[in-house]
Design a protein around this motif. Structure first.
Motif, mmCIF file in Angstrom:
data_model
loop_
_atom_site.group_PDB
_atom_site.id
_atom_site.type_symbol
_atom_site.label_atom_id
_atom_site.label_comp_id
_atom_site.label_asym_id
_atom_site.label_seq_id
_atom_site.Cartn_x
_atom_site.Cartn_y
_atom_site.Cartn_z
ATOM 1 N N GLU A 213 1.155 -1.151 -0.176
ATOM 2 C CA GLU A 213 -0.412 0.194 -0.269
ATOM 3 C C GLU A 213 1.289 1.251 -0.112
ATOM 4 O OE1 GLU A 213 -4.507 -0.961 0.531
ATOM 5 O OE2 GLU A 213 -3.663 -0.413 2.975
ATOM 6 N N CYS A 216 1.945 1.665 -4.033
ATOM 7 C CA CYS A 216 1.545 2.284 -4.222
ATOM 8 C C CYS A 216 0.300 3.061 -4.437
ATOM 9 C CB CYS A 216 -0.192 1.162 -5.011
ATOM 10 S SG CYS A 216 0.189 -0.582 -5.738
ATOM 11 N N THR A 303 -7.914 -5.842 -2.262
ATOM 12 C CA THR A 303 -8.116 -4.422 -2.398
ATOM 13 C C THR A 303 -6.974 -3.949 -4.037
ATOM 14 O OG1 THR A 303 -8.139 -4.093 -0.302
ATOM 15 C CG2 THR A 303 -7.427 -2.341 -1.335
ATOM 16 N N TRP A 306 -8.900 -4.721 -7.727
ATOM 17 C CA TRP A 306 -10.031 -3.554 -7.569
ATOM 18 C C TRP A 306 -9.109 -2.611 -7.897
ATOM 19 C CZ3 TRP A 306 -11.906 1.909 -4.930
ATOM 20 C CH2 TRP A 306 -13.136 1.883 -5.759
ATOM 21 N N ASN A 307 -8.224 -1.912 -7.236
ATOM 22 C CA ASN A 307 -7.321 -0.763 -7.497
ATOM 23 C C ASN A 307 -6.516 -0.436 -8.746
ATOM 24 O OD1 ASN A 307 -7.756 0.938 -5.264
ATOM 25 N ND2 ASN A 307 -5.936 -0.215 -3.751
ATOM 26 N N ASN A 311 -4.339 1.940 -11.238
ATOM 27 C CA ASN A 311 -2.618 1.682 -11.231
ATOM 28 C C ASN A 311 -2.160 0.334 -11.626
ATOM 29 O OD1 ASN A 311 -3.499 -0.443 -9.095
ATOM 30 N ND2 ASN A 311 -2.171 1.516 -7.845
ATOM 31 N N ASN A 372 -6.730 5.554 -0.625
ATOM 32 C CA ASN A 372 -6.718 5.022 -1.745
ATOM 33 C C ASN A 372 -6.363 5.109 -3.402
ATOM 34 O OD1 ASN A 372 -7.134 1.919 -1.300
ATOM 35 N ND2 ASN A 372 -8.540 2.369 -3.282
ATOM 36 N N ARG A 374 -7.754 3.997 -5.465
ATOM 37 C CA ARG A 374 -8.732 4.438 -6.205
ATOM 38 C C ARG A 374 -10.001 5.601 -5.822
ATOM 39 N NH1 ARG A 374 -12.726 -0.895 -9.568
ATOM 40 N NH2 ARG A 374 -14.187 1.212 -9.512
#
Length: 390
Positions: A213, A216, A303, A306-307, A311, A372, A374
């Motif tokens: 995380e 990203c 996660t 979904w993102n 990215n 986040n 996204r």
């Protein structure tokens, strides 16, 4: 790989990180060097039951400097355990509180210091004090400080934030002060040998979560990127090696270095370096009692999936670092979790699909959702992520 770098300030903690030496020897030597006469130890019931585990070795090594212990700290650092431990430490005249355990013990110990400094001796006062400590100057604090002997790969020992839980509301709270971070951290792989293997390995996935995380994050920079990529590279090799050969200290030490790098990647950015996976993890832990590491085993891959809409190219660099170029990163992470034979989906920790709406509402309230990559506009977006965890 890099992007435009945002302006910011990074405040590094004044810590001594010791490795390559037995933890109990380091604790005893540091207590003597700092002329600390009252050493109080915090830990868990399971470690207290051992005959010659890391807790017992520390107590024996400090000798007549030993002032007492509190070994009833529960998972997710319940606030009533923190206050009870603080009262015991105060009664013992503690000058240093040595945390021997995983993230829950270490986070609790940071909060214990804050209770000692502020004279907090009851849960009600603790629950309303969470915003107080940021503004307190170091000159106003008491003398008490902390050491840490981590027995998992959670990396709580490298931050000044204490994540605690109110068991009555199922809400996680954050308390922070730069002087709450342990002054001495001992990375002794032998101290992890008594940790149940599932707990140890899932805490390693927690470290992967920190790094992924952070990498990203919209606030990533060349420093965070270097730490994050190195962390996932080491962890993707060390964790399966630990599972295959649990007594091998070399890979346990490598995992300790990797989790150190993982938390540096999330603490040397302009923002928090966390996103939806962490927020979902907070809700899984505080509201459903899922252990820290297991929350990341469940939340990270969905996660990332979904993102990926925003990215994917950046995530590809993580997959490459983990040894699987060209594979979707969420698949690489999920396959790693499966190789470790740890929980993968919500039902593995007893959470039915019918709970997704309630869980999404809870997770949406936590601050990392706002960071986040996204954008997450509502609990419905969180529910979309969680659908990938069924």
């Amino acid at each position: 790989m890099t992007r435009d770098v945002q302006a910011g300030i990074v405040n590094l903690l004044a810590q001594s990180i010791v490795f390559g030496k037995p933890a109990h020897e380091v604790v005893a030597a540091e207590a003597a060097r700092r002329c600390l006469r009252r050493v109080f130890v915090t830990s868990t019931r399971s470690l207290a039951l051992l005959g010659n585990g890391p807790l017992q070795k520390v107590v024996k090594a400090v000798g007549d400097r030993y002032a007492g212990q509190f070994t009833a700290i529960g998972a997710h650092s319940p606030d009533h355990d923190i206050v009870a431990a603080a009262n015991a430490a105060r009664q013992a005249g503690a000058e240093v509180v040595v945390a021997v355990g995983g993230g829950s013990v270490i986070d609790a110990t940071k909060a214990i210091l804050m209770c000692l400094w502020a004279g907090i001796d009851n849960v009600e006062a603790f629950r309303v004090a969470h915003s107080k400590f940021d503004q307190v100057s170091s000159a106003e604090l008491g003398r008490e400080r902390a050491f840490a002997v981590p027995t998992t790969f959670s990396a709580a020992e490298f931050t000044a934030v204490a994540a605690t839980t109110n068991p009555e509301t199922g809400q996680k709270m954050a308390y922070r002060h730069p002087d709450a971070a342990p002054q001495v951290v001992v990375l002794d792989p032998a101290a992890t040998l008594n940790t149940p293997l599932r707990l140890l390995l899932t805490s390693g996935i927690r470290a992967v979560d920190h790094a992924a995380e952070a990498f990203c994050s919209p606030t990533a920079n060349p420093m965070t990127e270097a730490y994050a990529l190195s962390a996932v590279r080491l962890l993707s090799k060390a964790l399966p090696a630990i599972k295959a050969a649990p007594e091998d200290l070399v890979h346990r030490q490598l995992a300790q270095f990797a989790m150190w790098q993982s938390i540096l990647s999330s603490s040397t950015g302009v923002g928090t370096g966390a996103g939806a996976s962490h927020a979902i993890g907070y809700a899984l832990g505080a509201s459903y009692g899922v252990p820290h590491g297991e929350t990341s085993c469940i939340s990270l891959a969905p996660t990332l999936r979904w993102n990926a809409e925003v990215n994917r190219a950046r995530q590809d660099l993580l997959a490459d670092a983990m040894g699987y170029p060209g594979r979707p990163t969420w698949q690489v992470v999920r396959n790693l979790v499966r190789r470790l034979e740890t929980p993968v989906i919500l039902s593995d920790v007893g959470i039915a699909a019918s709970e997704i709406s309630r869980l999404a509402e809870r997770a949406f309230t936590y601050a990392p959702m706002r960071d986040n990559p996204r954008p997450i506009a509502s609990p419905n977006d969180v529910a979309e992520i969680l659908a990938y965890a069924t």
